[in-house]
Design an enzyme around this catalytic site. Structure first.
Site, PDB file in Angstrom:
ATOM      1  N   ARG A 133       0.821  -1.211   0.000  1.00  0.00           N
ATOM      2  CA  ARG A 133       0.000   0.000   0.000  1.00  0.00           C
ATOM      3  C   ARG A 133       0.857   1.263   0.000  1.00  0.00           C
ATOM      4  O   ARG A 133       0.412   2.326  -0.447  1.00  0.00           O
ATOM      5  CB  ARG A 133      -0.908  -0.019   1.235  1.00  0.00           C
ATOM      6  CG  ARG A 133      -2.094   0.941   1.127  1.00  0.00           C
ATOM      7  CD  ARG A 133      -3.010   0.856   2.341  1.00  0.00           C
ATOM      8  NE  ARG A 133      -2.309   1.156   3.555  1.00  0.00           N
ATOM      9  CZ  ARG A 133      -2.377   0.417   4.678  1.00  0.00           C
ATOM     10  NH1 ARG A 133      -3.139  -0.656   4.737  1.00  0.00           N
ATOM     11  NH2 ARG A 133      -1.699   0.762   5.747  1.00  0.00           N
ATOM     12  N   TYR A 186     -14.051  21.842 -10.245  1.00  0.00           N
ATOM     13  CA  TYR A 186     -14.633  20.585 -10.717  1.00  0.00           C
ATOM     14  C   TYR A 186     -15.863  20.220  -9.866  1.00  0.00           C
ATOM     15  O   TYR A 186     -15.778  20.195  -8.629  1.00  0.00           O
ATOM     16  CB  TYR A 186     -13.549  19.511 -10.619  1.00  0.00           C
ATOM     17  CG  TYR A 186     -13.931  18.147 -11.110  1.00  0.00           C
ATOM     18  CD1 TYR A 186     -14.259  17.933 -12.444  1.00  0.00           C
ATOM     19  CD2 TYR A 186     -13.940  17.052 -10.250  1.00  0.00           C
ATOM     20  CE1 TYR A 186     -14.593  16.658 -12.894  1.00  0.00           C
ATOM     21  CE2 TYR A 186     -14.268  15.781 -10.698  1.00  0.00           C
ATOM     22  CZ  TYR A 186     -14.604  15.597 -12.027  1.00  0.00           C
ATOM     23  OH  TYR A 186     -14.928  14.351 -12.465  1.00  0.00           O
ATOM     24  N   ASP A 240      -6.260  22.924  -8.908  1.00  0.00           N
ATOM     25  CA  ASP A 240      -6.450  21.856  -9.892  1.00  0.00           C
ATOM     26  C   ASP A 240      -5.826  22.330 -11.211  1.00  0.00           C
ATOM     27  O   ASP A 240      -6.284  23.297 -11.818  1.00  0.00           O
ATOM     28  CB  ASP A 240      -7.950  21.580 -10.044  1.00  0.00           C
ATOM     29  CG  ASP A 240      -8.238  20.349 -10.891  1.00  0.00           C
ATOM     30  OD1 ASP A 240      -7.484  20.095 -11.855  1.00  0.00           O
ATOM     31  OD2 ASP A 240      -9.240  19.651 -10.617  1.00  0.00           O
ATOM     32  N   LYS A 292      -6.503  12.257 -17.182  1.00  0.00           N
ATOM     33  CA  LYS A 292      -6.681  13.020 -18.416  1.00  0.00           C
ATOM     34  C   LYS A 292      -5.396  12.962 -19.258  1.00  0.00           C
ATOM     35  O   LYS A 292      -5.115  11.940 -19.839  1.00  0.00           O
ATOM     36  CB  LYS A 292      -7.106  14.457 -18.068  1.00  0.00           C
ATOM     37  CG  LYS A 292      -8.307  14.511 -17.107  1.00  0.00           C
ATOM     38  CD  LYS A 292      -9.601  14.062 -17.761  1.00  0.00           C
ATOM     39  CE  LYS A 292     -10.752  13.821 -16.791  1.00  0.00           C
ATOM     40  NZ  LYS A 292     -11.135  14.923 -15.930  1.00  0.00           N
TER      41      LYS A 292
HETATM   42  C1  LIG Z   1     -11.774  14.776 -14.616  1.00  0.00           C
HETATM   43  C2  LIG Z   1     -11.355  15.829 -13.690  1.00  0.00           C
HETATM   44  C3  LIG Z   1     -11.153  15.565 -12.348  1.00  0.00           C
HETATM   45  C4  LIG Z   1     -11.429  14.212 -11.753  1.00  0.00           C
HETATM   46  O1  LIG Z   1     -10.627  13.215 -12.290  1.00  0.00           O
HETATM   47  P1  LIG Z   1     -11.094  11.671 -12.195  1.00  0.00           P
HETATM   48  O2  LIG Z   1      -9.843  10.935 -12.444  1.00  0.00           O
HETATM   49  O3  LIG Z   1     -12.128  11.521 -13.256  1.00  0.00           O
HETATM   50  O4  LIG Z   1     -11.643  11.454 -10.834  1.00  0.00           O
HETATM   51  C5  LIG Z   1     -10.724  16.586 -11.534  1.00  0.00           C
HETATM   52  N1  LIG Z   1     -10.519  17.824 -12.010  1.00  0.00           N
HETATM   53  C6  LIG Z   1     -10.709  18.125 -13.304  1.00  0.00           C
HETATM   54  C7  LIG Z   1     -10.457  19.504 -13.771  1.00  0.00           C
HETATM   55  C8  LIG Z   1     -11.140  17.143 -14.184  1.00  0.00           C
HETATM   56  O5  LIG Z   1     -11.359  17.447 -15.451  1.00  0.00           O
END
Ligand SMILES: *Cc1c(COP(=O)(O)O)cnc(C)c1O
Length: 392
Positions: free
Chosen positions: A57, A110, A182, A207
């Site tokens: 972990r 988000y 973010d 992403k």
């Molecule tokens: C998709 C996304 C997230 C979340 O990511 P996941 O891996 O889908 O949980 C967070 N912030 C932004 C800006 C995103 O586009």
């Protein structure tokens, strides 16, 4: 080392890889030791946060390579990997607040992170209020004595406002509040928010870093002081990321620079083409000269990626659905950052200020297909949009 070189080489450790270019996928839960002294030493290192195989972990060499690469790219002290982008956001929040604290969150963050703050965190006595993403240094007026965290997302991944992070960070520092941002749209390649004064950077690695629409992951990189809190929180929550997924993310990262170049070039061409269309009121893309966020983008970013929005002069649900229903290459879907193009309706939920643009608009992710095929697809889509608008 220039950034494109770092993307290729950061975190690489020949000894760790046994000569292989890529760090192998090391699967482990139990680690066994030859002696009590070895066991104690592994325990000591794990407690001190040093790299050591002590328990699955806590990570394996597969994880360390990606952690070190992302840390190097972001200019941070350490990176923690978590199972999704959302868990990167929620873990960062949990690391920075306690009962009785107040969070200031950008109205552009988000959606699920927003929901986490307004529903989950209220159960633990943490209050969140939302601010105009364009507030800059004006955020000083919203700070309360108990504000310990400012959440940012720049540009917002639906509405694309660019935030003045240095101005916000300067206000936060005055009362030792932390700034978490973010950075998923820009990736560590096109923006390094820690250098702009942020304490923690959240990446939905799902992403662009993974880049191939097949694995979920989040990463949090921070200053030494802030990431120590995240490490503790992450350890307490027991989150763990599978080494197979980490391997995919590292493999994706190595081609990030060349993929983003193509995403950027095609997105810019499409943004400019859209600007010339009579139906479109505004294209939301900070890389475009004339975008309200362009000056800040130019100051703080070294590139623009493939995600952009558009709002129409006149729109309707029916017209947007007519456009979205028949696309050849832009698939209907909410995620982004993979090699393929995607399209979705854009209808932001706001509380700090109204989204005054006609809704629904459209958000597209410009993939790696030939840009002229993509433009032809949008051209036909806009014809369907106009036809449906005219007959409704
Ligand atoms: C998709 C996304 C997230 C979340 O990511 P996941 O891996 O889908 O949980 C967070 N912030 C932004 C800006 C995103 O586009």
């Amino acid at each position: 080392m220039k950034k494109d070189t770092k993307v290729v080489h950061a975190g690489h450790n020949k000894a760790r890889n046994g000569g292989a270019v890529n760090t192998p996928v090391v699967h482990a839960s139990t680690i066994v030791f030859d002696t009590m002294a070895d066991l104690r030493e592994a325990e000591r290192k794990a407690a001190a946060g040093e790299r050591a195989m002590s328990y699955g972990r806590r990570g394996t060499p597969t994880h360390w390579t990606l952690q070190e690469a992302l840390t190097d790219l972001a200019g941070g002290a350490e990176t923690i990997l978590v199972p999704s982008g959302l868990s990167a956001g929620t873990t960062a929040v949990l690391a920075c607040v306690k009962a009785g604290d107040h969070i200031l969150a950008s109205d552009s963050i988000y959606g699920p992170t927003r929901d986490f703050c307004t529903s989950f965190m209220t159960r633990f006595g943490v209050e969140t209020s939302f601010y105009d993403p364009l507030i800059g240094g004006g955020i000083a007026a919203l700070m309360k004595p108990n504000t310990t965290l400012i959440l940012c997302e720049s540009p917002g991944s639906l509405t694309f406002e660019v935030q003045d992070i240095p101005a916000i960070a300067a206000v936060a520092k005055k009362q030792n509040a932390r700034v978490a941002i973010d950075n998923t749209w820009a990736t560590p390649l096109y923006c390094q928010p820690l250098k702009l004064g942020a304490d923690l950077v959240i990446e939905a690695a799902t992403k662009y870093i993974v880049g191939h629409s097949d694995a979920m992951m989040g990463a949090i990189t921070g200053t030494a002081e802030a990431i120590a809190l995240v490490k503790k929180t992450n350890g307490a929550l027991g989150l763990s990321v599978a080494p197979d997924d980490v391997y995919l993310a590292t493999r994706g990262l190595r081609t990030l620079a060349v993929r983003l170049e193509r995403h950027q070039a095609s997105a810019m061409k499409i943004a400019q083409w859209l600007q010339g269309r009579a139906e479109i009121k505004r294209v939301l893309y900070p890389g475009l000269p004339g975008d309200p966020g362009h000056a800040l983008w130019k100051r703080d970013f070294s590139g623009a990626t493939g995600l952009l929005g558009m709002v129409f002069k006149t729109t309707s649900q029916v017209a947007v659905e007519a456009m979205l229903a028949g696309m050849d290459f832009f698939a209907l879907g909410f995620s982004w950052g993979g090699f393929e193009s995607l399209i979705a309706p854009l209808d932001p939920k706001r509380t700090a200020l109204r989204w005054n643009e006609p809704a629904p608009g459209i958000r597209i992710h410009v993939g790696l297909e030939d840009v002229d095929d993509l433009i032809a697809d949008l051209d036909k889509g806009l014809a369907r949009f106009c036809k449906a608008l005219g007959s409704s």
